[in-house]
Every structure is written in C-alpha cells, then in structure tokens.
Motif scaffolding. Structure first.
Motif, PDB file in Angstrom:
ATOM      1  N   ASN A 166       0.824  -1.210   0.000  1.00  0.00           N
ATOM      2  CA  ASN A 166       0.000   0.000   0.000  1.00  0.00           C
ATOM      3  C   ASN A 166       0.857   1.259   0.000  1.00  0.00           C
ATOM      4  N   LYS A 167       1.998   1.186  -0.690  1.00  0.00           N
ATOM      5  CA  LYS A 167       2.930   2.327  -0.743  1.00  0.00           C
ATOM      6  C   LYS A 167       2.213   3.592  -1.220  1.00  0.00           C
ATOM      7  N   GLY A 168       2.447   4.684  -0.480  1.00  0.00           N
ATOM      8  CA  GLY A 168       1.842   5.951  -0.854  1.00  0.00           C
ATOM      9  C   GLY A 168       0.425   6.143  -0.343  1.00  0.00           C
ATOM     10  N   ILE A 169      -0.079   5.170   0.403  1.00  0.00           N
ATOM     11  CA  ILE A 169      -1.437   5.255   0.959  1.00  0.00           C
ATOM     12  C   ILE A 169      -1.350   5.386   2.473  1.00  0.00           C
ATOM     13  N   ALA A 170      -2.034   6.373   3.029  1.00  0.00           N
ATOM     14  CA  ALA A 170      -2.054   6.559   4.477  1.00  0.00           C
ATOM     15  C   ALA A 170      -2.961   5.496   5.095  1.00  0.00           C
ATOM     16  N   THR A 212       4.688   9.329   9.524  1.00  0.00           N
ATOM     17  CA  THR A 212       3.508   9.461  10.376  1.00  0.00           C
ATOM     18  C   THR A 212       2.589  10.504   9.774  1.00  0.00           C
ATOM     19  N   LYS A 213       1.344  10.143   9.532  1.00  0.00           N
ATOM     20  CA  LYS A 213       0.348  11.058   9.008  1.00  0.00           C
ATOM     21  C   LYS A 213      -0.573  11.455  10.163  1.00  0.00           C
ATOM     22  N   ARG A 214      -0.394  12.659  10.650  1.00  0.00           N
ATOM     23  CA  ARG A 214      -1.128  13.107  11.834  1.00  0.00           C
ATOM     24  C   ARG A 214      -2.635  12.995  11.635  1.00  0.00           C
ATOM     25  N   GLY A 215      -3.268  12.407  12.609  1.00  0.00           N
ATOM     26  CA  GLY A 215      -4.717  12.258  12.567  1.00  0.00           C
ATOM     27  C   GLY A 215      -5.170  11.080  11.730  1.00  0.00           C
ATOM     28  N   VAL A 216      -4.205  10.401  11.089  1.00  0.00           N
ATOM     29  CA  VAL A 216      -4.565   9.256  10.231  1.00  0.00           C
ATOM     30  C   VAL A 216      -3.843   8.004  10.699  1.00  0.00           C
ATOM     31  N   TYR A 218      -0.100   5.831   9.339  1.00  0.00           N
ATOM     32  CA  TYR A 218       1.239   5.711   8.785  1.00  0.00           C
ATOM     33  C   TYR A 218       1.204   5.461   7.267  1.00  0.00           C
ATOM     34  N   MET A 219       2.283   5.865   6.601  1.00  0.00           N
ATOM     35  CA  MET A 219       2.385   5.661   5.153  1.00  0.00           C
ATOM     36  C   MET A 219       3.832   5.395   4.789  1.00  0.00           C
ATOM     37  N   LEU A 220       4.067   4.427   3.913  1.00  0.00           N
ATOM     38  CA  LEU A 220       5.417   4.127   3.452  1.00  0.00           C
ATOM     39  C   LEU A 220       5.718   4.946   2.207  1.00  0.00           C
ATOM     40  N   GLU A 221       6.875   5.605   2.201  1.00  0.00           N
ATOM     41  CA  GLU A 221       7.311   6.410   1.058  1.00  0.00           C
ATOM     42  C   GLU A 221       8.734   6.040   0.693  1.00  0.00           C
ATOM     43  N   ASP A 222       9.081   6.246  -0.579  1.00  0.00           N
ATOM     44  CA  ASP A 222      10.471   6.098  -0.990  1.00  0.00           C
ATOM     45  C   ASP A 222      11.009   7.512  -1.218  1.00  0.00           C
ATOM     46  N   GLU A 223      12.068   7.829  -0.473  1.00  0.00           N
ATOM     47  CA  GLU A 223      12.588   9.190  -0.470  1.00  0.00           C
ATOM     48  C   GLU A 223      13.296   9.545  -1.760  1.00  0.00           C
TER      49      GLU A 223
END
Length: 223
Positions: A166-170, A212-216, A218-223
C-alpha cells in the motif's frame, strides 16, 4: 497439529493452559523457567510460544530477545502479571507479537492462539517485492537491505509487507490492527505504534521511510 510451548513458572496456570490446549487439539510442551524454556524453544520446532514475562533464571524478555537475535520468528504471546503499559511495551519491544494480561479466560487464550497461528501459518506467494534498496522475499520471509539480511519478527515482516503493498497510501492504526492482528483483537492500538517504531529502527539507513500522518496513521514512502 500445531506445536505450542508454554513457558510459565506458576504451576496452576501452566497446568490449566496445558490442559485446555491439549483439549483443543494442540501438541503442548511446557517449561517452568526461562532457561529451560529457551533451550526448548531453540531446539524445538514450535509454531507458537506462550511466554510469561516474569520467570526464574531467565526472564521472558531475555528469552524473546535471544530467540529474535538468532533469527527465530516463532509467534510469541507474552503474558504480563498486571495491566501495566510498561510491561506491555517491554514485552513487545523484546520481539513479542502479542501480549495478554493475567488473569485471563481459557477461551481468550485459545482465541488469541488460533489467531496467531493463522497468521504464522498463512501461505505467502512465491514472489519477491523490491523497492529502492530493500528486497522482501515472501517465500523465505526475509528482508534484505542493500543485500544484507535484516532480522524481522513475524509481525514486523507482515507489517512491512502490508505497507509495501500500500505504498503511498495513508493507513490508519485501526486498519493496520484489523488487518494484521484480526478483528477479534481487543488489545491497545499502541501495539501498532510499537511495531512501527521497531521497524523504523531497522530501516534507519534505507532509502524508504515510514511517515507518520497526523490524525490518520502511517504511510510508506520512498525518499
């Protein structure tokens, strides 16, 4: 038949768990102290371990840490003597997948064990997921960071796998909890935060990160 190890020094609890699990159709072995429990866990091919936090000779935290350091990803349910957040965090931080607080009912124990075994024995697809500098081998349940093997617990592997899919999804804590621990799980959602923290530590040098997505959640991202 699933093979379960109970490491518990209180004879009344040990006998009760052993009896109930035998009646439920499991192959059960027991140990009354951490040292003997560790030896059995190391040499036996167990599907799940019920591990008391406070044990003579070697406590549950040390037993769990030693097994994880050796690459043993057996599903571990830690038993804590009281409803204390420190006990829970300590148990999870040592590599346990779940925890239960004494006193508990036999039905609750069996339900948690069944849920743990379902996840431990879940069949994975014969494929590999790669992103930037990490490779997740779903068949072997192994993570490689820059071609170096990184030891993960069973639950950490499941969490990273789900985040990658689910990369890119909070993803909310509730969704992670329901997906990875099950709808029947009645523990604290902070178990998710603890596993995220541990996973981040192991991915410190990676090009990917768990935001960390505040109020939601977590989300995985590639920097």
């Amino acid at each position: 038949m699933a093979k379960i190890l109970i490491i518990e020094d209180e004879q009344s609890i040990q006998k009760l768990l052993s009896y109930d699990l035998n009646q439920a159709g499991y192959d059960v072995e027991v140990a009354s102290n951490g040292k003997d429990g560790y030896k059995k866990a190391k040499n036996g091919n167990f599907d799940l371990i019920v591990l008391d936090l406070m044990l003579p000779l070697m406590d549950g935290v040390e037993v769990c840490k030693k097994l994880r350091d050796e690459g043993n990803d057996v599903y571990v349910i830690m038993l804590t003597a009281r409803d204390d957040e420190i006990d829970k965090i300590t148990g999870l931080d040592s590599g346990a997948d779940d925890y239960m607080t004494k006193p508990f009912s036999p039905r609750e124990v069996i339900a948690r064990i069944k849920a743990g075994l379902r996840r431990q024995n879940k069949k994975v697809n014969k494929e590999v997921i790669s992103l930037k500098d990490i490779t997740l081998d779903l068949k072997r349940h192994e993570l490689y960071l820059n071609d170096q093997l990184v030891t993960l617990t069973h639950k950490e592997f499941e969490l990273l796998h789900f985040l990658l899919k689910n990369k890119g999804i909070a993803l909310s804590r509730d969704r992670l909890l329901e997906t990875l621990w099950g709808f029947e799980y009645d523990g604290d959602t902070r178990i998710v935060d603890v596993h995220i923290f541990k996973l981040r530590e192991k991915l410190t040098t990676s090009e990917i990160s768990i935001k960390t997505k505040r109020g939601v959640g977590y989300m995985l991202e590639d920097e």
